[in-house]
Motif scaffolding. Structure first.
Motif, PDB file in Angstrom:
ATOM      1  N   ARG A   1      -9.318   7.205   7.814  1.00 57.27           N
ATOM      2  CA  ARG A   1      -8.177   7.709   8.568  1.00 57.27           C
ATOM      3  C   ARG A   1      -8.538   9.009   9.305  1.00 57.27           C
ATOM      4  O   ARG A   1      -8.222   9.167  10.482  1.00 57.27           O
TER       5      ARG A   1
ATOM      6  N   PHE B   1       0.806  -1.222   0.000  1.00 59.59           N
ATOM      7  CA  PHE B   1       0.000   0.000   0.000  1.00 59.59           C
ATOM      8  C   PHE B   1       0.840   1.273   0.000  1.00 59.59           C
ATOM      9  O   PHE B   1       0.284   2.370  -0.005  1.00 59.59           O
TER      10      PHE B   1
ATOM     11  N   TRP C   1       0.630   4.968   3.559  1.00 59.68           N
ATOM     12  CA  TRP C   1      -0.268   4.192   4.404  1.00 59.68           C
ATOM     13  C   TRP C   1       0.512   3.330   5.385  1.00 59.68           C
ATOM     14  O   TRP C   1       0.069   3.095   6.508  1.00 59.68           O
TER      15      TRP C   1
ATOM     16  N   ARG D   1      -9.712   4.705  -2.433  1.00 60.56           N
ATOM     17  CA  ARG D   1      -8.762   5.654  -1.842  1.00 60.56           C
ATOM     18  C   ARG D   1      -9.496   6.710  -1.002  1.00 60.56           C
ATOM     19  O   ARG D   1      -9.054   7.054   0.098  1.00 60.56           O
TER      20      ARG D   1
ATOM     21  N   SER E   1      -8.939   0.423  11.760  1.00 61.49           N
ATOM     22  CA  SER E   1      -7.927   0.707  10.742  1.00 61.49           C
ATOM     23  C   SER E   1      -7.072  -0.516  10.485  1.00 61.49           C
ATOM     24  O   SER E   1      -6.841  -0.914   9.337  1.00 61.49           O
TER      25      SER E   1
ATOM     26  N   MET F   1     -10.613   5.183   2.283  1.00 56.63           N
ATOM     27  CA  MET F   1      -9.506   5.026   3.223  1.00 56.63           C
ATOM     28  C   MET F   1      -9.128   6.354   3.860  1.00 56.63           C
ATOM     29  O   MET F   1      -8.826   6.419   5.058  1.00 56.63           O
TER      30      MET F   1
ATOM     31  N   PHE G   1      -6.837  -2.939   6.829  1.00 62.60           N
ATOM     32  CA  PHE G   1      -5.627  -3.355   6.116  1.00 62.60           C
ATOM     33  C   PHE G   1      -5.509  -4.872   6.087  1.00 62.60           C
ATOM     34  O   PHE G   1      -5.092  -5.459   5.088  1.00 62.60           O
TER      35      PHE G   1
ATOM     36  N   PHE H   1       1.328   5.383   8.473  1.00 61.19           N
ATOM     37  CA  PHE H   1       0.187   5.511   9.382  1.00 61.19           C
ATOM     38  C   PHE H   1      -0.011   4.227  10.190  1.00 61.19           C
ATOM     39  O   PHE H   1      -0.143   4.259  11.412  1.00 61.19           O
ATOM     40  N   SER H   2      -0.024   3.103   9.486  1.00 62.84           N
ATOM     41  CA  SER H   2      -0.332   1.842  10.154  1.00 62.84           C
ATOM     42  C   SER H   2       0.765   1.444  11.130  1.00 62.84           C
ATOM     43  O   SER H   2       0.504   1.114  12.295  1.00 62.84           O
TER      44      SER H   2
END
Length: 600
Positions: free
Chosen positions: A580, A171, A175, A573, A452, A576, A456, A178-179
């Motif tokens: 977020r 990704f 991303w 997109r 979240s 997502m 994923f 963030f994850s």
């Protein structure tokens, strides 16, 4: 001398006459000229030239694998046995049991690690403030645990790559940042709560935190840095066995079995639903199904060298662990109800130490057993969560990251582990910190960030480049979508209750649930319409060839560099980005709510 069929060996007499059309009998057939033969076709049993990757350490693969650390290849070395990679799978009951015992570990540890210091505190708060009325939440979490953790079992066994690295590779860095950033922050705060648990548990016995916390830190580093996966797992199993003292403690707490059975199946909240109750429910979800579990079990499955042919055993390991963790959580709630029954402490939870002190009014032994449960849970949780972060560091920064390696061979991996332990322990020793509030807030944060992580996870498990024949079934996607929607409803209710305290939280939850149901129905219709249009225009994907059981058991993800890139549709997109932003707002308002509770 030569014949029409080719050269004849010097010691072989020539035939009386050359046969024009008939070949020589096999003993006299002339030899072909010395030239390399054409490559033979692959044998029918291996149409894709597949070979298991879990051969001995020096195995040569006929198809490249994505495994990043060669220490993740070899025999399965578990606390309860070993499975050699050249052993043939056998169908006998005794052999299956031996294999299961050798493989058991990642699922059981990740689940029992869930009942960590934060878990003990959160479940005790639920029992002390709300009685048995929130037991239904635990029952609903069993399918959540099984669905989420089964998906990471497949990801680990099939890909050989950790969860953090997969997110970044599939990704992108945006991303992935963030994850993985969420993971590092949340894991560190969770480790802090584990040391809070250590300090509270040993304070019951009169041990100063300035002694108990450093000693616990040294013990954790010693257990993990032994350089042996088997010794690490054996140590964790010893702590898991010690937690069994919770069982007799629960039975000695004079439980009201009829009320327990009722509240397990009938949802409700003692005193009514409000933002404080919703915060606690989110904390229960966050401590029972925490994001660190996804990262830990996937990497631990890889480190234990579990491959696709053993997925069935690891699923069983995870199922056993799920029922153990829910049973333990229910037992803690039952004990907490008994601790304050008939006293002014009902609804006045402060910390797990307060629950132990309340039990002391019934019997000093009861309080001591509860303190031991808290200490044991803190050690298991601290080890699992810290290892989870170290695994992720190794994945992201291309470091050797295996418990099979000695310290000198994986310095970055073990140094990361030791640094987390040292800093978290130091924070706990700060005088005057609100330990109980910190613990509950961290568990609630885990619940808020779980959607979240689950999104994923769902995207990865539907990525055919990653899982090939092991991608999610359609029904599993539906169940996972429902789970994510419920989690978002809970966090949305918390947001509304924090912003508008006069709102009825129960009504807000029902409205949000209805909105998500309508949204899911619309999305389903749009997907079906799109699929039919693609089929009508001839753009539908061709039917994929059936995969045999042997091929499925040996299918491994190819190297990451060979995977086709993921291309998100604009709608995906946008969704997502909205998710977020929604979660960022949820986290900020969670902090606001925690501050409000801290000030009374």
């Amino acid at each position: 001398m030569t014949t029409q069929g080719g050269p004849v060996r010097p010691d072989q007499p020539p035939p009386p006459q050359p046969p024009p059309l008939q070949p020589q009998p096999p003993p006299l057939q002339p030899q072909p000229p010395p030239q390399p033969p054409p490559p033979p076709p692959p044998p029918p049993a291996q149409p894709r030239e597949l070979a298991p990757v879990d051969q001995r350490h020096e195995v040569q693969l006929s198809k490249p694998s994505a495994v990043l650390d060669e220490a993740h290849l070899g025999d399965i070395e578990g606390a309860l046995g070993r499975v050699r990679v050249d052993d043939e799978q056998q169908s006998g009951l005794r052999r299956r049991l031996i294999t299961f015992l050798a493989i058991m570990g990642p699922g059981l540890i990740v689940m029992v690690g869930d009942n960590d210091a934060g878990g003990v505190s959160t479940y005790a708060q639920s029992g002390q403030n709300y009685g048995y009325s929130l037991l239904w939440v635990l029952l609903l979490l069993i399918p959540v645990l099984l669905v989420n953790q089964e998906m990471v079992v497949r990801l680990g066994a099939v890909t050989g790559v950790g969860h953090a690295r997969l997110i970044i590779e599939r990704f992108g860095k945006f991303w992935g940042a963030f994850s993985v950033g969420d993971l590092f922050l949340l894991n560190f705060l969770t480790i802090v709560t584990e040391f809070i648990g250590v300090s509270l548990a040993l304070r019951y016995f009169g041990v100063s935190p300035y002694v108990s916390v450093p000693v616990a830190g040294v013990l954790l580093v010693a257990i993990t840095a032994s350089g042996s996966f088997r010794r690490w797992e054996q140590a964790l199993f010893l702590f898991i066995a010690a937690s069994v003292v919770l069982v007799p403690l629960a039975f000695l707490s004079h439980p009201y079995y009829g009320q327990i059975a009722y509240h397990f199946v009938v949802p409700g909240v003692q005193g009514g639903i409000n933002s404080t109750a919703v915060l606690l429910i989110i904390a229960i979800v966050g401590t029972t199904v925490a994001p660190w579990q996804l990262f830990f079990q996937q990497s631990n499955v890889i480190d234990k060298r579990i491959t696709p042919r053993f997925i069935g055993y690891e699923r069983a390991d995870t199922t056993v662990g799920a029922f153990v963790v829910i049973g333990g959580a229910a037992a803690i709630e039952v004990v907490a109800v008994y601790a304050v029954r008939g006293t002014h402490l009902v609804g006045q939870f402060t910390s797990a130490l307060g629950t132990a002190r309340a039990l002391e009014s019934h019997s000093y032994v009861f309080g001591a057993l509860f303190a031991i449960v808290l200490l044991d849970a803190s050690i298991i949780g601290a080890s699992a969560v810290t290892v989870s972060t170290s695994y992720a560091f190794g994945d992201v920064f291309n470091m050797k990251h295996s418990l099979h390696r000695k310290f000198k061979d994986a310095k970055g991996f073990y140094a990361t582990y030791a640094a987390q332990v040292a800093v978290a322990a130091g924070i706990v020793l700060i005088p005057g910190a609100p330990l109980g509030l910190i613990t509950t807030s961290v568990q609630a944060l885990a619940g808020v960030l779980l959607p979240s992580a689950s999104v994923f996870l769902l995207l990865l498990c539907n990525d055919r480049e990653v899982l090939g024949p092991w991608v999610n079934a359609r029904w599993l996607n539906i169940v996972a979508g429902i789970i994510i929607s419920v989690l978002l409803v809970l966090s949305g209710t918390l947001i509304a209750g924090t912003l508008f305290s006069s709102l009825n939280s129960g009504l807000v939850a029902l409205c949000l649930a209805a909105a998500f149901a309508v949204g899911a129905a619309v999305a389903w219709i749009l997907i079906e319409i799109r699929g039919r249009r693609r089929a009508a225009s001839g753009q539908a994907a061709a039917a994929r060839p059936a995969v045999s059981r042997a091929e499925r058991a040996n299918w491994r993800m190819p190297p990451l560099a060979l995977l086709k890139p993921v291309v998100w549709a604009p709608v995906t997109r946008l969704a997502m980005l909205v998710l977020r932003g929604y979660l960022v707002v949820s986290v900020l308002l969670l902090i606001v709510k925690a501050v409000q509770l801290g000030h009374g």
